[in-house]
Design an enzyme around this catalytic site. Structure first.
Site, short mmCIF file in Angstrom:
data_model
loop_
_atom_site.label_atom_id
_atom_site.label_comp_id
_atom_site.label_asym_id
_atom_site.label_seq_id
_atom_site.Cartn_x
_atom_site.Cartn_y
_atom_site.Cartn_z
N TYR A 33 -4.00 0.65 -4.76
CA TYR A 33 -2.69 0.07 -4.19
C TYR A 33 -1.99 0.32 -2.99
O TYR A 33 -1.58 -0.46 -2.17
CB TYR A 33 -1.54 0.35 -5.41
CG TYR A 33 -0.22 -0.15 -5.13
CD1 TYR A 33 0.04 -1.34 -5.19
CD2 TYR A 33 0.73 0.87 -5.06
CE1 TYR A 33 1.47 -1.71 -4.63
CE2 TYR A 33 2.09 0.44 -4.66
CZ TYR A 33 2.38 -1.05 -4.39
OH TYR A 33 3.71 -1.15 -4.33
N SER A 76 5.92 0.28 0.78
CA SER A 76 6.15 1.37 -0.21
C SER A 76 5.95 2.83 0.42
O SER A 76 5.06 2.91 1.39
CB SER A 76 5.16 1.11 -1.32
OG SER A 76 5.35 2.21 -2.31
N LYS A 118 -1.40 -1.76 0.81
CA LYS A 118 0.05 -1.72 1.55
C LYS A 118 -0.29 -1.51 3.00
O LYS A 118 0.32 -2.03 4.13
CB LYS A 118 1.05 -1.07 0.94
CG LYS A 118 1.83 -1.42 -0.30
CD LYS A 118 2.15 -2.69 -0.29
CE LYS A 118 2.91 -3.36 -1.71
NZ LYS A 118 3.44 -4.66 -1.61
P1 NAD Z 1 6.97 -7.56 -9.63
O1 NAD Z 1 5.74 -7.58 -10.26
O2 NAD Z 1 8.04 -7.51 -10.71
O3 NAD Z 1 7.23 -8.66 -8.75
C1 NAD Z 1 6.10 -9.15 -7.73
C2 NAD Z 1 5.94 -10.55 -7.93
O4 NAD Z 1 4.91 -11.22 -7.51
C3 NAD Z 1 5.68 -11.05 -9.70
O5 NAD Z 1 6.76 -12.14 -10.10
C4 NAD Z 1 4.37 -11.58 -9.71
O6 NAD Z 1 4.10 -12.64 -10.68
C5 NAD Z 1 4.17 -12.21 -8.09
N1 NAD Z 1 2.87 -12.20 -7.80
C6 NAD Z 1 1.86 -11.42 -7.94
N2 NAD Z 1 0.93 -11.92 -7.23
C7 NAD Z 1 0.98 -13.07 -6.67
C8 NAD Z 1 0.36 -14.07 -6.07
N3 NAD Z 1 -1.04 -13.78 -5.80
N4 NAD Z 1 0.78 -15.30 -5.69
C9 NAD Z 1 2.16 -15.75 -6.20
N5 NAD Z 1 2.86 -14.45 -6.86
C10 NAD Z 1 2.50 -13.40 -7.11
O7 NAD Z 1 7.15 -6.23 -8.65
P2 NAD Z 1 8.43 -5.56 -7.96
O8 NAD Z 1 8.97 -4.37 -8.42
O9 NAD Z 1 9.69 -6.82 -7.77
O10 NAD Z 1 7.80 -5.50 -6.47
C11 NAD Z 1 7.92 -6.42 -5.49
C12 NAD Z 1 7.31 -5.97 -4.44
O11 NAD Z 1 7.51 -4.66 -3.86
C13 NAD Z 1 5.62 -5.86 -4.70
O12 NAD Z 1 4.93 -6.12 -3.21
C14 NAD Z 1 5.50 -4.26 -4.81
O13 NAD Z 1 4.29 -3.74 -4.26
C15 NAD Z 1 6.69 -3.85 -3.90
N6 NAD Z 1 7.07 -2.40 -4.15
C16 NAD Z 1 7.63 -2.27 -5.52
C17 NAD Z 1 8.15 -1.08 -5.83
C18 NAD Z 1 8.34 -0.70 -7.01
O14 NAD Z 1 8.39 0.36 -7.57
N7 NAD Z 1 8.94 -1.65 -7.93
C19 NAD Z 1 8.01 -0.16 -4.72
C20 NAD Z 1 7.37 -0.19 -3.47
C21 NAD Z 1 7.18 -1.45 -3.21
C1 WQD Z 2 8.80 9.06 -11.13
C2 WQD Z 2 8.64 10.74 -11.48
C3 WQD Z 2 6.53 11.15 -12.40
C4 WQD Z 2 6.70 8.54 -16.15
C5 WQD Z 2 5.53 4.66 -8.68
C6 WQD Z 2 4.36 4.34 -7.62
C7 WQD Z 2 4.82 4.19 -6.13
C8 WQD Z 2 6.09 3.05 -6.27
C9 WQD Z 2 7.26 3.59 -7.11
C10 WQD Z 2 5.40 0.98 -5.60
C11 WQD Z 2 7.49 11.46 -11.16
C12 WQD Z 2 7.71 11.35 -13.75
C13 WQD Z 2 6.86 9.10 -14.72
C14 WQD Z 2 6.68 9.40 -17.17
C15 WQD Z 2 7.31 11.31 -16.21
N1 WQD Z 2 5.68 1.73 -6.54
N2 WQD Z 2 7.52 10.72 -14.94
N3 WQD Z 2 7.06 10.62 -17.34
O1 WQD Z 2 5.15 7.89 -9.24
O2 WQD Z 2 7.22 8.36 -7.73
O3 WQD Z 2 5.97 5.83 -8.01
O4 WQD Z 2 6.44 3.65 -8.40
O5 WQD Z 2 5.00 0.85 -4.38
O6 WQD Z 2 3.68 3.58 -5.42
O7 WQD Z 2 3.32 5.33 -7.58
O8 WQD Z 2 7.36 6.73 -9.92
O9 WQD Z 2 8.67 6.33 -12.01
O10 WQD Z 2 6.06 6.46 -12.27
O11 WQD Z 2 7.61 8.51 -11.41
O12 WQD Z 2 7.57 12.29 -16.15
O13 WQD Z 2 6.61 8.81 -18.41
O14 WQD Z 2 8.73 10.49 -13.00
O15 WQD Z 2 5.79 12.18 -12.68
O16 WQD Z 2 7.66 12.66 -11.02
P1 WQD Z 2 6.17 7.38 -8.84
P2 WQD Z 2 7.38 6.86 -11.54
#
Ligand code: NAD
Ligand code: WQD
Length: 336
Positions: free
Chosen positions: A147, A123, A151
């Site tokens: 979190y 991430s 990562k």
């Molecule tokens: P999500 O929660 O929709 O998907 C994660 C999945 O993993 C879920 O289906 C959950 O049930 C499963 N899971 C969690 N712990 C588990 C375990 N111990 N064993 C088996 N399954 C498990 O999230 P997502 O948005 O699809 O994110 C997927 C990956 O990408 C995550 O690792 C997340 O940290 C990373 N990521 C997400 C974002 C984002 O903003 N969505 C951004 C950067 C990185």
């Molecule tokens: C985006 C922008 C907020 C909600 C998060 C995690 C990051 C990654 C992605 C996994 C910011 C603003 C948001 C609201 C708002 N996930 N905002 N009102 O914070 O960039 O990232 O998700 O790895 O680790 O931290 O994403 O969508 O929460 O916010 O004004 O109700 O929207 O301040 O500027 P963020 P976000």
């Protein structure tokens, strides 16, 4: 056969769809702690192809042993993890246990079965508060919450594993802000409870399920004062994983790649794009900054283009249109 951990989740389900459409066979392990198996049923329906699904936990060595014994797994795409920043601050041991211990367990069993091809969901959060943009992969890592620390730790573990054993191929993919949904409107993001992230929140306001958006601060040093992020369509992101798998066939070792569009949009710009896509007025109120938020973050995407021959195709209007279609067709997410 590709093993997708966390494949029932938001990014995982979209990636399963792209994998099946590219001719890969797919096995999923997911404990459904943050998802529904309905997403996989819909992917099967959209592609006309079966997914082998194990409901189980990556922390459980027995089920992983079973999966690797029953299938010839060529590569793993590892999405399984918990991802709520706030929850990780309140409950860090849960995050370390689930994300780090779970990952170590997975890597040990991959090693045992000589499956050494891995794509890992990292991430942009690993960069923390950046001093300049665009954010390049060689920027220092300074996550600001548990979190993000998980990562970073998993990245470090994989760096050490691939230095010790050169037969591993590892792609660390650092996602920026994934949003959007598949154009069919059949799969999308379905957060539990009140959403933390901007786009799921906006779409619930547009749908009349929440009263107004809270804009977290309009006093940032940006043109309109609101925070700027690099929002990337989940389908583009999913396709980046296919490119990483293809690259692994010809390249051993570890690569670290940003997956973003390279463009930053402010909260107000996103709000306007969503109003146009949904043809709704979205009420909002400006509140205080959210603790831990940074001002501006968007990716330098040149390495993704160079190493993976990948770049994002969909713009913010398309992202909003696809979210709105998903929201309208599934007002209660996968419960519908
Ligand atoms: P999500 O929660 O929709 O998907 C994660 C999945 O993993 C879920 O289906 C959950 O049930 C499963 N899971 C969690 N712990 C588990 C375990 N111990 N064993 C088996 N399954 C498990 O999230 P997502 O948005 O699809 O994110 C997927 C990956 O990408 C995550 O690792 C997340 O940290 C990373 N990521 C997400 C974002 C984002 O903003 N969505 C951004 C950067 C990185
Ligand atoms: C985006 C922008 C907020 C909600 C998060 C995690 C990051 C990654 C992605 C996994 C910011 C603003 C948001 C609201 C708002 N996930 N905002 N009102 O914070 O960039 O990232 O998700 O790895 O680790 O931290 O994403 O969508 O929460 O916010 O004004 O109700 O929207 O301040 O500027 P963020 P976000």
């Amino acid at each position: 056969m590709i093993l997708v951990t966390g494949g029932a989740g938001y990014i995982g389900s979209h990636t399963c769809l792209e994998l099946l459409n590219s001719g890969y066979e797919v096995t999923v392990i997911d404990n459904l702690s943050n998802s529904s198996s309905e997403s996989l049923k819909r992917v099967e329906h959209l592609t006309g192809t079966e997914i082998i699904f194990y409901e189980g936990d990556i922390r459980d060595p027995q089920i992983l042993n079973r999966i690797f014994s029953e299938h010839n797994i060529d590569a793993v795409i590892h999405f399984a993890g918990l991802k709520s920043v706030g929850e990780s601050v309140d409950n860090p041991h849960l995050y370390y246990e689930n994300n780090v211990t779970g990952s170590i367990n997975l890597f040990k069993i991959m090693d045992k079965f000589s499956c050494k091809n891995l794509v890992f969901s990292s991430s942009a959060t690993v960069y923390g508060e950046v001093k300049t943009v665009p954010v390049h992969e060689n920027f220092p890592l300074a996550p600001t919450n548990p979190y993000g620390n998980t990562k970073r730790h998993i990245e470090d573990i994989l760096k050490d594993i691939s230095s010790a054993d050169h037969s591993w191929s590892v792609s660390l993919l650092r996602y920026f802000n994934p949003i959007g949904a598949h154009e069919s409107g059949r799969i999308g993001e379905d957060p539990r409870g009140i959403p933390n992230n901007l786009l799921p929140y906006i779409s619930k306001v547009a749908a009349g399920k929440l009263s107004k958006l809270k804009v977290f601060g309009d006093d940032y040093d940006t043109p309109d004062g609101t925070g700027i992020r690099d929002y990337i369509h989940v389908v583009d992101l999913a396709r980046g994983h296919i490119k990483a798998l293809e690259k692994m066939k010809v390249l051993k070792g570890l690569i670290t790649v940003n997956l973003g569009t390279g463009n930053g949009y402010s909260v107000f710009e996103v709000l306007r794009a969503f109003e146009i896509a949904s043809k709704k007025t979205i009420p909002f109120v400006v509140t205080q900054r959210r603790t831990g938020d940074i001002s501006v973050c968007y990716a330098d995407v040149s390495y993704a283009k160079e190493i993976l021959n990948w770049q994002a195709e969909f713009d913010i209007n398309r992202m909003c249109t696809d979210i709105w279609r998903w929201q309208n067709q599934n007002p209660n997410g996968y419960e519908d």
